[in-house]
Design a protein around this motif. Structure first.
Motif, PDB file in Angstrom:
ATOM      1  N   TYR A 282       0.841  -1.205   0.000  1.00 22.92           N
ATOM      2  CA  TYR A 282       0.000   0.000   0.000  1.00 22.92           C
ATOM      3  C   TYR A 282       0.875   1.255   0.000  1.00 22.92           C
ATOM      4  N   MET A 283       1.893   1.263   0.848  1.00 18.57           N
ATOM      5  CA  MET A 283       2.812   2.409   0.906  1.00 18.57           C
ATOM      6  C   MET A 283       3.529   2.612  -0.428  1.00 18.57           C
ATOM      7  N   THR A 284       3.882   1.518  -1.068  1.00 17.98           N
ATOM      8  CA  THR A 284       4.609   1.588  -2.333  1.00 17.98           C
ATOM      9  C   THR A 284       3.733   2.052  -3.482  1.00 17.98           C
ATOM     10  N   LEU A 285       2.508   1.554  -3.526  1.00 19.05           N
ATOM     11  CA  LEU A 285       1.668   1.710  -4.715  1.00 19.05           C
ATOM     12  C   LEU A 285       0.663   2.852  -4.646  1.00 19.05           C
ATOM     13  N   LYS A 286       0.297   3.275  -3.444  1.00 12.58           N
ATOM     14  CA  LYS A 286      -0.726   4.320  -3.314  1.00 12.58           C
ATOM     15  C   LYS A 286      -0.381   5.590  -4.085  1.00 12.58           C
ATOM     16  N   PRO A 287       0.883   6.067  -4.096  1.00  6.28           N
ATOM     17  CA  PRO A 287       1.195   7.271  -4.884  1.00  6.28           C
ATOM     18  C   PRO A 287       0.945   7.112  -6.377  1.00  6.28           C
ATOM     19  N   HIS A 288       0.784   5.867  -6.841  1.00  5.67           N
ATOM     20  CA  HIS A 288       0.557   5.607  -8.262  1.00  5.67           C
ATOM     21  C   HIS A 288      -0.892   5.196  -8.547  1.00  5.67           C
ATOM     22  N   GLY A 289      -1.774   5.446  -7.575  1.00  8.21           N
ATOM     23  CA  GLY A 289      -3.188   5.166  -7.764  1.00  8.21           C
ATOM     24  C   GLY A 289      -3.562   3.707  -7.621  1.00  8.21           C
ATOM     25  N   LEU A 290      -2.696   2.928  -6.993  1.00 13.11           N
ATOM     26  CA  LEU A 290      -2.942   1.501  -6.792  1.00 13.11           C
ATOM     27  C   LEU A 290      -2.913   1.207  -5.296  1.00 13.11           C
ATOM     28  N   THR A 291      -3.578   0.139  -4.888  1.00 13.76           N
ATOM     29  CA  THR A 291      -3.668  -0.125  -3.453  1.00 13.76           C
ATOM     30  C   THR A 291      -3.175  -1.505  -3.032  1.00 13.76           C
ATOM     31  N   SER A 292      -2.901  -2.390  -3.968  1.00 13.60           N
ATOM     32  CA  SER A 292      -2.478  -3.740  -3.594  1.00 13.60           C
ATOM     33  C   SER A 292      -1.578  -4.338  -4.664  1.00 13.60           C
ATOM     34  N   PHE A 293      -0.818  -5.340  -4.261  1.00 12.00           N
ATOM     35  CA  PHE A 293       0.052  -6.054  -5.193  1.00 12.00           C
ATOM     36  C   PHE A 293      -0.766  -6.712  -6.292  1.00 12.00           C
ATOM     37  N   GLN A 294      -1.912  -7.290  -5.934  1.00 13.34           N
ATOM     38  CA  GLN A 294      -2.765  -7.949  -6.923  1.00 13.34           C
ATOM     39  C   GLN A 294      -3.289  -6.956  -7.957  1.00 13.34           C
ATOM     40  N   GLU A 295      -3.658  -5.761  -7.512  1.00 11.90           N
ATOM     41  CA  GLU A 295      -4.132  -4.728  -8.440  1.00 11.90           C
ATOM     42  C   GLU A 295      -3.003  -4.285  -9.368  1.00 11.90           C
ATOM     43  N   ALA A 296      -1.807  -4.144  -8.815  1.00 14.35           N
ATOM     44  CA  ALA A 296      -0.663  -3.755  -9.639  1.00 14.35           C
ATOM     45  C   ALA A 296      -0.361  -4.815 -10.693  1.00 14.35           C
ATOM     46  N   ALA A 297      -0.430  -6.096 -10.304  1.00 16.25           N
ATOM     47  CA  ALA A 297      -0.165  -7.177 -11.254  1.00 16.25           C
ATOM     48  C   ALA A 297      -1.124  -7.104 -12.440  1.00 16.25           C
ATOM     49  N   LYS A 298      -2.378  -6.798 -12.175  1.00 18.21           N
ATOM     50  CA  LYS A 298      -3.385  -6.754 -13.229  1.00 18.21           C
ATOM     51  C   LYS A 298      -3.273  -5.493 -14.093  1.00 18.21           C
ATOM     52  N   LYS A 299      -2.992  -4.348 -13.459  1.00 18.69           N
ATOM     53  CA  LYS A 299      -3.110  -3.071 -14.162  1.00 18.69           C
ATOM     54  C   LYS A 299      -1.797  -2.558 -14.763  1.00 18.69           C
ATOM     55  N   VAL A 300      -0.669  -2.770 -14.085  1.00 20.89           N
ATOM     56  CA  VAL A 300       0.592  -2.207 -14.593  1.00 20.89           C
ATOM     57  C   VAL A 300       1.678  -3.259 -14.781  1.00 20.89           C
ATOM     58  N   GLY A 301       1.497  -4.444 -14.217  1.00 19.02           N
ATOM     59  CA  GLY A 301       2.493  -5.499 -14.351  1.00 19.02           C
ATOM     60  C   GLY A 301       3.530  -5.466 -13.241  1.00 19.02           C
ATOM     61  N   LEU A 302       4.207  -6.582 -13.060  1.00 11.25           N
ATOM     62  CA  LEU A 302       5.121  -6.719 -11.936  1.00 11.25           C
ATOM     63  C   LEU A 302       6.417  -5.945 -12.118  1.00 11.25           C
ATOM     64  N   ASP A 303       6.849  -5.731 -13.347  1.00 10.93           N
ATOM     65  CA  ASP A 303       8.068  -4.942 -13.553  1.00 10.93           C
ATOM     66  C   ASP A 303       7.876  -3.512 -13.066  1.00 10.93           C
ATOM     67  N   LYS A 304       6.742  -2.945 -13.383  1.00 10.55           N
ATOM     68  CA  LYS A 304       6.463  -1.585 -12.918  1.00 10.55           C
ATOM     69  C   LYS A 304       6.371  -1.543 -11.396  1.00 10.55           C
ATOM     70  N   ALA A 305       5.778  -2.580 -10.796  1.00 12.63           N
ATOM     71  CA  ALA A 305       5.697  -2.638  -9.334  1.00 12.63           C
ATOM     72  C   ALA A 305       7.089  -2.697  -8.714  1.00 12.63           C
ATOM     73  N   LYS A 306       8.008  -3.408  -9.329  1.00 10.02           N
ATOM     74  CA  LYS A 306       9.391  -3.448  -8.839  1.00 10.02           C
ATOM     75  C   LYS A 306      10.018  -2.050  -8.873  1.00 10.02           C
ATOM     76  N   ASP A 307       9.818  -1.346  -9.978  1.00  8.45           N
ATOM     77  CA  ASP A 307      10.363   0.008 -10.095  1.00  8.45           C
ATOM     78  C   ASP A 307       9.761   0.937  -9.041  1.00  8.45           C
ATOM     79  N   TYR A 308       8.453   0.802  -8.807  1.00  7.35           N
ATOM     80  CA  TYR A 308       7.791   1.629  -7.794  1.00  7.35           C
ATOM     81  C   TYR A 308       8.370   1.349  -6.404  1.00  7.35           C
ATOM     82  N   MET A 309       8.664   0.067  -6.118  1.00  5.20           N
ATOM     83  CA  MET A 309       9.175  -0.266  -4.783  1.00  5.20           C
ATOM     84  C   MET A 309      10.572   0.303  -4.580  1.00  5.20           C
TER      85      MET A 309
END
Length: 220
Positions: free
Chosen positions: A104-131
């Motif tokens: 939540y701390m990692t993804l909220k600034p990008h309009g996302l709230t969970s790892f599962q939502e990030a996987a569906k909407k932006v993909g795991l590579d983008k989630a890694k960059d956000y973290m």
């Protein structure tokens, strides 16, 4: 170059899994339930004639690998080896934190709230960059750093494999999910992570990677 198959298994349940904590390069032992599902998976795979067996260097993966190989038809010829390239993603500052809160701390600034939502909407590579960006020390792996070590691991396996080999590789949830999302053959959806002791099948053919089956459960 040749074609061979990697049987990529997620480790059994750990105490950090049970408590929903971030478990990348940090580690915790298998729970009794985790050991049991690994033993059940071992029986399902016992007649697969593995030519070699590898795990990441995390204790949870090493212990799962030993359970699998001890029950295998080729156990007398298998010498499980640590391959650090297939560690879990490194979460840096967020290691050991509650997973829901960390993502939540990692993804909220990008309009996302969970790892599962990030996987569906932006993909795991983008989630890694956000973290990595959210980590105050910037120690967490970004996508480029992550894939450099994973691809080096595949190249190492290319160097030791023989035509039509079946190789056991015990790795981790986000790593298996990331590889499957990037290299899936298009016949399955990769949104949720793989269950503990589930099986993902990866074919390496002339240096190319294709995931042909994802997160197949070996236990009920």
């Amino acid at each position: 170059m040749m074609k061979y198959t990697i049987y990529m298994l997620r480790h059994g349940q750990t105490w950090f899994n049970r408590y929903n904590k971030m478990q990348g390069w940090s580690d915790s032992p298998l729970t009794p339930a985790g050991e049991e599902v690994a033993r059940q998976a071992a029986q399902r795979l016992s007649n697969v004639a593995f030519a070699a067996a590898f795990s990441s260097d995390a204790r949870r993966a090493i212990d799962t690998c030993k359970i699998i190989t001890d029950a295998n038809i080729n156990k007398e010829h298998l010498h499980p080896t640590k391959l650090i390239n297939f560690r879990e993603q490194f979460y840096g500052y967020f290691e050991g934190m509650n997973s829901t809160e960390a993502w939540y701390m990692t993804l909220k600034p990008h309009g996302l709230t969970s790892f599962q939502e990030a996987a569906k909407k932006v993909g795991l590579d983008k989630a890694k960059d956000y973290m990595k960006a959210a980590d105050p020390f910037h120690d967490a792996e970004n996508a480029a750093e992550y894939w450099e070590r994973i691809n080096t691991g595949f190249e190492y396996l290319d160097g030791i494999a023989h035509e039509n080999d079946k190789i056991l590789l015990v790795s981790h949830g986000t790593t298996i999910q990331s590889i499957s999302m990037k290299y899936g053959d298009g016949t399955f959806v990769v949104n949720a992570g793989p269950a503990n002791s589930s099986l993902t099948t990866v074919v390496r053919n002339q240096g190319q990677t294709i995931v042909t089956d994802y997160a197949r459960k070996l236990v009920d």
